[in-house]
Design a protein around this motif. Structure first.
Motif, PDB file in Angstrom:
ATOM      1  N   HIS A   7       0.838  -1.203   0.000  1.00 50.77           N
ATOM      2  CA  HIS A   7       0.000   0.000   0.000  1.00 50.77           C
ATOM      3  C   HIS A   7       0.874   1.255   0.000  1.00 50.77           C
ATOM      4  CE1 HIS A   7      -3.415   2.567   0.671  1.00 50.77           C
ATOM      5  NE2 HIS A   7      -2.932   3.006   1.822  1.00 50.77           N
ATOM      6  N   GLY A   8       1.926   1.242   0.789  1.00 44.27           N
ATOM      7  CA  GLY A   8       2.843   2.382   0.812  1.00 44.27           C
ATOM      8  C   GLY A   8       3.518   2.604  -0.534  1.00 44.27           C
ATOM      9  N   LEU A   9       3.881   1.514  -1.211  1.00 38.83           N
ATOM     10  CA  LEU A   9       4.506   1.626  -2.529  1.00 38.83           C
ATOM     11  C   LEU A   9       3.543   2.222  -3.551  1.00 38.83           C
ATOM     12  CD1 LEU A   9       6.396  -1.780  -2.627  1.00 38.83           C
ATOM     13  CD2 LEU A   9       7.442   0.483  -2.562  1.00 38.83           C
ATOM     14  N   VAL A  10       2.282   1.826  -3.491  1.00 39.51           N
ATOM     15  CA  VAL A  10       1.287   2.379  -4.410  1.00 39.51           C
ATOM     16  C   VAL A  10       1.131   3.876  -4.184  1.00 39.51           C
ATOM     17  CG1 VAL A  10      -1.161   2.388  -5.026  1.00 39.51           C
ATOM     18  CG2 VAL A  10       0.024   0.219  -4.703  1.00 39.51           C
ATOM     19  N   LEU A  11       1.042   4.288  -2.915  1.00 41.27           N
ATOM     20  CA  LEU A  11       0.899   5.711  -2.609  1.00 41.27           C
ATOM     21  C   LEU A  11       2.115   6.504  -3.078  1.00 41.27           C
ATOM     22  CD1 LEU A  11      -0.664   5.583   0.988  1.00 41.27           C
ATOM     23  CD2 LEU A  11      -1.820   5.962  -1.196  1.00 41.27           C
ATOM     24  N   LEU A  12       3.314   5.954  -2.852  1.00 37.07           N
ATOM     25  CA  LEU A  12       4.531   6.641  -3.273  1.00 37.07           C
ATOM     26  C   LEU A  12       4.618   6.735  -4.793  1.00 37.07           C
ATOM     27  CD1 LEU A  12       7.229   5.238  -0.808  1.00 37.07           C
ATOM     28  CD2 LEU A  12       6.417   7.593  -0.968  1.00 37.07           C
ATOM     29  N   SER A  13       4.180   5.691  -5.494  1.00 37.96           N
ATOM     30  CA  SER A  13       4.226   5.730  -6.961  1.00 37.96           C
ATOM     31  C   SER A  13       3.280   6.798  -7.505  1.00 37.96           C
ATOM     32  CB  SER A  13       3.869   4.358  -7.537  1.00 37.96           C
ATOM     33  OG  SER A  13       2.511   4.019  -7.261  1.00 37.96           O
ATOM     34  N   LYS A  14       2.119   6.942  -6.887  1.00 37.02           N
ATOM     35  CA  LYS A  14       1.185   7.986  -7.319  1.00 37.02           C
ATOM     36  C   LYS A  14       1.745   9.374  -7.016  1.00 37.02           C
ATOM     37  CE  LYS A  14      -3.058   5.231  -6.943  1.00 37.02           C
ATOM     38  NZ  LYS A  14      -4.386   5.108  -6.292  1.00 37.02           N
ATOM     39  N   ALA A  15       2.364   9.507  -5.833  1.00 41.45           N
ATOM     40  CA  ALA A  15       2.966  10.789  -5.472  1.00 41.45           C
ATOM     41  C   ALA A  15       4.111  11.137  -6.416  1.00 41.45           C
ATOM     42  CB  ALA A  15       3.462  10.739  -4.024  1.00 41.45           C
ATOM     43  N   ALA A  16       4.893  10.127  -6.800  1.00 37.84           N
ATOM     44  CA  ALA A  16       6.025  10.359  -7.699  1.00 37.84           C
ATOM     45  C   ALA A  16       5.553  10.886  -9.044  1.00 37.84           C
ATOM     46  CB  ALA A  16       6.800   9.063  -7.887  1.00 37.84           C
ATOM     47  N   GLN A  17       4.488  10.317  -9.590  1.00 38.98           N
ATOM     48  CA  GLN A  17       3.997  10.757 -10.895  1.00 38.98           C
ATOM     49  C   GLN A  17       3.334  12.132 -10.808  1.00 38.98           C
ATOM     50  OE1 GLN A  17       2.363   7.272 -13.392  1.00 38.98           O
ATOM     51  NE2 GLN A  17       2.153   6.555 -11.283  1.00 38.98           N
ATOM     52  N   ARG A  18       2.698  12.408  -9.680  1.00 36.54           N
ATOM     53  CA  ARG A  18       2.068  13.716  -9.532  1.00 36.54           C
ATOM     54  C   ARG A  18       3.112  14.810  -9.342  1.00 36.54           C
ATOM     55  NH1 ARG A  18      -3.332  14.483  -6.056  1.00 36.54           N
ATOM     56  NH2 ARG A  18      -3.941  13.134  -7.797  1.00 36.54           N
ATOM     57  N   ALA A  19       4.214  14.482  -8.666  1.00 35.77           N
ATOM     58  CA  ALA A  19       5.266  15.478  -8.441  1.00 35.77           C
ATOM     59  C   ALA A  19       6.066  15.747  -9.705  1.00 35.77           C
ATOM     60  CB  ALA A  19       6.195  15.018  -7.319  1.00 35.77           C
ATOM     61  N   GLY A  20       6.011  14.827 -10.666  1.00 34.39           N
ATOM     62  CA  GLY A  20       6.742  14.996 -11.913  1.00 34.39           C
ATOM     63  C   GLY A  20       7.931  14.074 -12.003  1.00 34.39           C
ATOM     64  N   LEU A  21       8.146  13.532 -13.205  1.00 31.23           N
ATOM     65  CA  LEU A  21       9.245  12.604 -13.440  1.00 31.23           C
ATOM     66  C   LEU A  21      10.396  13.321 -14.138  1.00 31.23           C
ATOM     67  CD1 LEU A  21       7.079   9.593 -14.687  1.00 31.23           C
ATOM     68  CD2 LEU A  21       8.081   9.896 -12.422  1.00 31.23           C
ATOM     69  N   PRO A  22      11.644  12.901 -13.900  1.00 28.81           N
ATOM     70  CA  PRO A  22      12.087  11.845 -12.970  1.00 28.81           C
ATOM     71  C   PRO A  22      11.855  12.256 -11.518  1.00 28.81           C
ATOM     72  CG  PRO A  22      13.980  13.041 -13.823  1.00 28.81           C
ATOM     73  CD  PRO A  22      12.788  13.530 -14.584  1.00 28.81           C
ATOM     74  N   SER A  23      11.506  11.268 -10.718  1.00 29.08           N
ATOM     75  CA  SER A  23      11.102  11.532  -9.345  1.00 29.08           C
ATOM     76  C   SER A  23      12.108  10.962  -8.357  1.00 29.08           C
ATOM     77  CB  SER A  23       9.728  10.910  -9.077  1.00 29.08           C
ATOM     78  OG  SER A  23       9.794   9.510  -9.262  1.00 29.08           O
ATOM     79  N   SER A  24      11.982  11.414  -7.131  1.00 26.95           N
ATOM     80  CA  SER A  24      12.807  10.928  -6.023  1.00 26.95           C
ATOM     81  C   SER A  24      12.097  11.299  -4.740  1.00 26.95           C
ATOM     82  CB  SER A  24      14.206  11.553  -6.058  1.00 26.95           C
ATOM     83  OG  SER A  24      14.124  12.957  -5.851  1.00 26.95           O
ATOM     84  N   PHE A  25      12.607  10.799  -3.631  1.00 26.56           N
ATOM     85  CA  PHE A  25      12.041  11.205  -2.348  1.00 26.56           C
ATOM     86  C   PHE A  25      12.124  12.725  -2.195  1.00 26.56           C
ATOM     87  CE2 PHE A  25      12.028   6.953  -0.226  1.00 26.56           C
ATOM     88  CZ  PHE A  25      10.797   7.087   0.394  1.00 26.56           C
ATOM     89  N   TYR A  26      13.215  13.305  -2.703  1.00 23.80           N
ATOM     90  CA  TYR A  26      13.401  14.747  -2.573  1.00 23.80           C
ATOM     91  C   TYR A  26      12.340  15.514  -3.355  1.00 23.80           C
ATOM     92  CZ  TYR A  26      15.524  19.362  -2.855  1.00 23.80           C
ATOM     93  OH  TYR A  26      15.751  20.707  -2.777  1.00 23.80           O
ATOM     94  N   SER A  27      12.074  15.095  -4.600  1.00 25.12           N
ATOM     95  CA  SER A  27      11.094  15.815  -5.414  1.00 25.12           C
ATOM     96  C   SER A  27       9.693  15.707  -4.836  1.00 25.12           C
ATOM     97  CB  SER A  27      11.119  15.289  -6.848  1.00 25.12           C
ATOM     98  OG  SER A  27      10.701  13.937  -6.898  1.00 25.12           O
TER      99      SER A  27
END
Length: 224
Positions: A7-27
């Motif tokens: 569940h955490g991985l799914v949430l992080l993947s959605k957050a990564a795409q919303r924040a913009g790619l390439p993504s990282s914890f920092y972005s």
């Protein structure tokens, strides 16, 4: 633990795409809580350092346990020799494992690690098949023991609550992989959330199945 991890991985993947790619914890942190990006980066760095340290300790413990039966023969001249002492030293294996994996840490993408990852999976499968072989009786798990009681411990269906809680860090450690979801999102081909979810479910499901087989068969063979 596996369900929460997925569940955490799914949430992080959605957050990564919303924040913009390439993504990282920092972005992602910069988009969500820009004032605390340094703290989040520090927390992730400490977590990854702890996981890496745990692997180095595991390598040292396993190599010493394995070589102890191979190198020691009861002869003081052999057992106290420089070579045997060195090979049974935890510091030697910790430093050796660190130097062995250090070059791989400079790779910038997960795709560059595919050969090393494939080799690691081969060893994982060999370990799992070995445990299953001992549990099924295809190999003698108590070979070298005069008394089977010295080899096998008690097998109980349920343990006490305190003992269960004390093992909780092992389960948490087993599914610690969330830092890798960002390069997965960056590198996956034909990127859709459905494809990313498939990768998450398949990887966590495979790990859960493998852990369950190894744990149950190993416990059924040797007990506590």
């Amino acid at each position: 633990s596996a369900a929460f991890s997925a569940h955490g991985l799914v949430l992080l993947s959605k957050a990564a795409q919303r924040a913009g790619l390439p993504s990282s914890f920092y972005s992602v942190a910069l988009a969500a809580v820009p004032r605390y990006t340094i703290l989040i980066d520090l927390a992730v760095a400490m977590k990854c350092f702890g996981v890496a340290t745990g692997y180095l300790i595991t390598v040292a413990d396993c190599m010493i346990d394995a070589l102890d039966h191979v190198l020691l023969n009861g002869n003081p001249e052999n057992d106290e020799s420089f070579t045997v002492t060195l090979l049974l030293s935890r510091r030697f294996w910790v430093v050796g494992a660190l130097l062995a994996v250090l070059p791989f840490s400079f790779y910038r993408t997960l795709d560059e690690l595919k050969k090393a990852s494939a080799l690691a999976l081969v060893f994982v499968f060999l370990l799992a098949f070995g445990i299953i072989a001992y549990a099924s009786g295809a190999a003698d798990p108590c070979y070298g023991f005069d008394d089977e009681a010295d080899c096998r411990g008690d097998v109980v269906p349920v343990t006490n609550f305190a003992s269960m809680v004390s093992k909780l860090p092992i389960f948490v450690f087993a599914f610690t992989c969330h830092q890798n979801i960002f390069p997965v999102c960056n590198e996956i081909q034909f990127r859709t959330q459905a494809r990313i979810n498939t990768v998450i479910v398949a990887s966590i499901g495979f790990a859960l199945t493998l852990f369950a087989v190894v744990a149950l068969e190993g416990y059924r063979t040797y007990g506590s």
